[in-house]
Design a protein around this motif. Structure first.
Motif, short mmCIF file in Angstrom:
data_model
loop_
_atom_site.label_atom_id
_atom_site.label_comp_id
_atom_site.label_asym_id
_atom_site.label_seq_id
_atom_site.Cartn_x
_atom_site.Cartn_y
_atom_site.Cartn_z
N LEU A 387 -15.24 0.79 -7.59
CA LEU A 387 -15.97 1.04 -6.35
C LEU A 387 -15.51 2.32 -5.65
O LEU A 387 -15.88 2.56 -4.51
CB LEU A 387 -15.80 -0.15 -5.40
N HIS A 388 -14.68 3.11 -6.37
CA HIS A 388 -14.19 4.40 -5.84
C HIS A 388 -13.39 4.21 -4.55
O HIS A 388 -13.44 5.02 -3.63
CB HIS A 388 -15.35 5.36 -5.58
N GLY A 389 -12.65 3.09 -4.49
CA GLY A 389 -11.87 2.81 -3.29
C GLY A 389 -10.40 3.13 -3.48
O GLY A 389 -9.96 3.68 -4.50
N GLU A 390 -9.62 2.76 -2.48
CA GLU A 390 -8.17 2.97 -2.48
C GLU A 390 -7.49 1.60 -2.47
O GLU A 390 -7.91 0.69 -1.76
CB GLU A 390 -7.74 3.77 -1.25
N PHE A 391 -6.43 1.48 -3.27
CA PHE A 391 -5.75 0.20 -3.45
C PHE A 391 -4.25 0.39 -3.29
O PHE A 391 -3.66 1.29 -3.90
CB PHE A 391 -6.07 -0.37 -4.84
N ARG A 392 -3.62 -0.45 -2.47
CA ARG A 392 -2.18 -0.44 -2.30
C ARG A 392 -1.69 -1.88 -2.19
O ARG A 392 -2.29 -2.69 -1.48
CB ARG A 392 -1.75 0.34 -1.04
N ALA A 393 -0.62 -2.16 -2.90
CA ALA A 393 -0.02 -3.50 -2.84
C ALA A 393 1.48 -3.35 -3.05
O ALA A 393 1.93 -2.68 -3.99
CB ALA A 393 -0.62 -4.41 -3.91
N GLY A 394 2.28 -3.95 -2.16
CA GLY A 394 3.72 -3.86 -2.29
C GLY A 394 4.43 -4.44 -1.09
O GLY A 394 3.79 -4.95 -0.15
N PRO A 395 5.74 -4.37 -1.11
CA PRO A 395 6.52 -4.94 0.00
C PRO A 395 6.23 -4.22 1.31
O PRO A 395 6.03 -3.01 1.36
CB PRO A 395 7.97 -4.70 -0.45
N ASP A 396 6.21 -4.99 2.37
CA ASP A 396 6.04 -4.45 3.72
C ASP A 396 7.28 -4.88 4.52
O ASP A 396 7.31 -5.94 5.14
CB ASP A 396 4.76 -5.00 4.34
N GLY A 397 8.31 -4.07 4.44
CA GLY A 397 9.59 -4.48 4.99
C GLY A 397 10.35 -5.31 3.97
O GLY A 397 10.14 -5.22 2.76
N THR A 398 11.23 -6.17 4.45
CA THR A 398 12.06 -6.97 3.55
C THR A 398 11.53 -8.38 3.35
O THR A 398 11.95 -9.05 2.40
CB THR A 398 13.49 -7.06 4.11
#
Length: 413
Positions: A387-398
């Protein structure tokens, strides 16, 4: 010596010779028509008449290869008798518009097939007969073999040495005939350039459909099973102390599994190539029901919705629902207390989706109480990429995990 004889003992050699000889015999009905031009020109030299007959005969044999059923029959017989992997011609597609001489490959194959068959049959037949006739001298008789004005008469005691050589040469010609046909069949009967493109396109469509079905099953069934397992555990814990909550959890299980069964029925219909019903569509309009099922599972959900979500339609709305469903499933699977925050912001140019959940002391979701396939995040990333989008996944702080997706609105149509 044994290594040289070993190829002669293979079944593919004999079936290949049979294939060559059958092709030669199949061309015999066309021979009378090829003789007509020579008979109408009796004053021509014999060599000219022979050349004319052969040319007309080759033209008649080659013209039969322009018929598509002939090519399908040749591919099937070559695959069976020559024992080579040849795909079936692509149905419904003509290769006449392909570059080069693709449309003439089958006629060329037919002419080669007949020529190799007749050459092999005559040469091996003559050598085999010579190998059997020459040893007649052992009994004091005479043997003479004549071909095209050339004669060979056996005399003396050398015939018992030469005769086996002729037989071996006849067998070697049979092997050569088979190898020639096996080498040329993939090049002349194999897929043309246009057919290779068509096969590649069909395979790409099949793989895309399989990936889509895998995503649908993972998103719908995976979420339902995760939520239903948690809801069943909650119902079992409070069944005696809080019957109302237990009944609510059981109703939620019933509703979610009924929706999952609809998805599963549709996917199975696609896999069986049946006329299944319309695909169940889940859009952002179904988001409240999804959040309710999470609350029934015991999760604390804090949604923050902004913008005109109702204006998000079509592919964008369906993809957004599936992305949130997968994100919430992962959050529910790895939840370590605390609320699940959901942010959905619809802007004029982009749709932003965010899911944040507490993961305790871990810096990634990791394996929780529920087994995960490991394909959730990769499947989400692929869906967002398409879909030509942006994807981010990961820790948000501890102690938190964040999933953030931005989808451009322009691809919603």
């Amino acid at each position: 010596m044994i290594r040289g004889i070993r190829p002669l003992l293979r079944g593919s050699t004999y079936s290949g010779v049979l294939f060559a000889y059958c092709g030669a015999l199949a061309s015999l009905p066309l021979l009378p028509f090829a003789l007509l031009p020579a008979l109408s020109w009796p004053s021509a030299p014999e060599s000219v008449q022979i050349a004319l007959v052969l040319l007309v005969w080759a033209a008649l044999v080659g013209s039969a290869g322009l018929a598509r059923p002939v090519r399908r029959a040749l591919v099937a017989s070559a695959r069976r008798l020559l024992q080579i992997p040849l795909p079936n011609p692509v149905a419904g597609r003509r290769t006449s518009g392909s570059p080069g001489l693709d449309r003439w490959r089958t006629p060329v194959w037919l002419v080669l097939h007949v020529a190799v068959g007749w050459t092999g049959a005559l040469a091996s037949g003559v050598l085999f007969i010579m190998g059997l006739a020459l040893p007649g001298n052992w009994l004091g008789g005479e043997a003479r073999v004549s071909l095209f004005g050339t004669s060979l008469q056996a005399s003396g005691g050398w015939s018992w040495v030469v005769a086996p050589v002729f037989i071996l040469l006849a067998v070697a010609i049979c092997v050569l005939v088979t190898k020639t046909l096996r080498w040329s069949a993939p090049r002349l009967l194999g897929p043309s350039a246009a057919e290779r493109l068509a096969l590649a396109a069909e395979r790409e469509m099949l793989l895309a459909e399989r990936n889509r079905i895998a995503h649908e099953l993972h998103d719908s069934i995976g979420h339902t099973l995760t939520a239903a397992t948690i809801q069943a555990a909650v119902a079992g814990e409070v069944l005696s102390t809080d019957p109302a909550t237990a009944r609510a959890a059981m109703r939620s299980i019933e509703e979610s599994t009924r929706a999952a069964l609809e998805d599963l029925d549709y996917v199975l219909g696609v896999l069986r190539e049946e006329q299944s019903g319309t695909a169940p569509t889940r859009t952002l309009a179904d988001l409240p029901g999804l959040l309710d099922r999470l609350r029934h599972a015991g999760a604390v959900v804090e949604p923050e919705l902004s913008g005109e979500l109702a204006q998000m339609q079509g592919t964008l709305s369906r993809a957004a629902y599936r992305i949130l469903q997968e994100g919430l499933t992962n959050a529910l699977r790895h939840l370590a207390g605390g609320p699940i925050r959901i942010e959905v912001a619809a802007g004029p140019d982009a749709l932003d989706l965010t899911v944040v959940n507490r993961t305790g002391a871990r810096t990634d979701p990791g394996p929780g109480a529920f087994p995960a396939s490991g394909h959730g995040l990769s499947g989400l990333a692929e869906r967002v990429r398409l879909l030509h989008g942006e994807f981010r996944a990961g820790p948000d702080g501890t102690q938190h995990w964040r999933l953030a997706v931005r989808l451009p609105v322009r691809v919603s149509a």
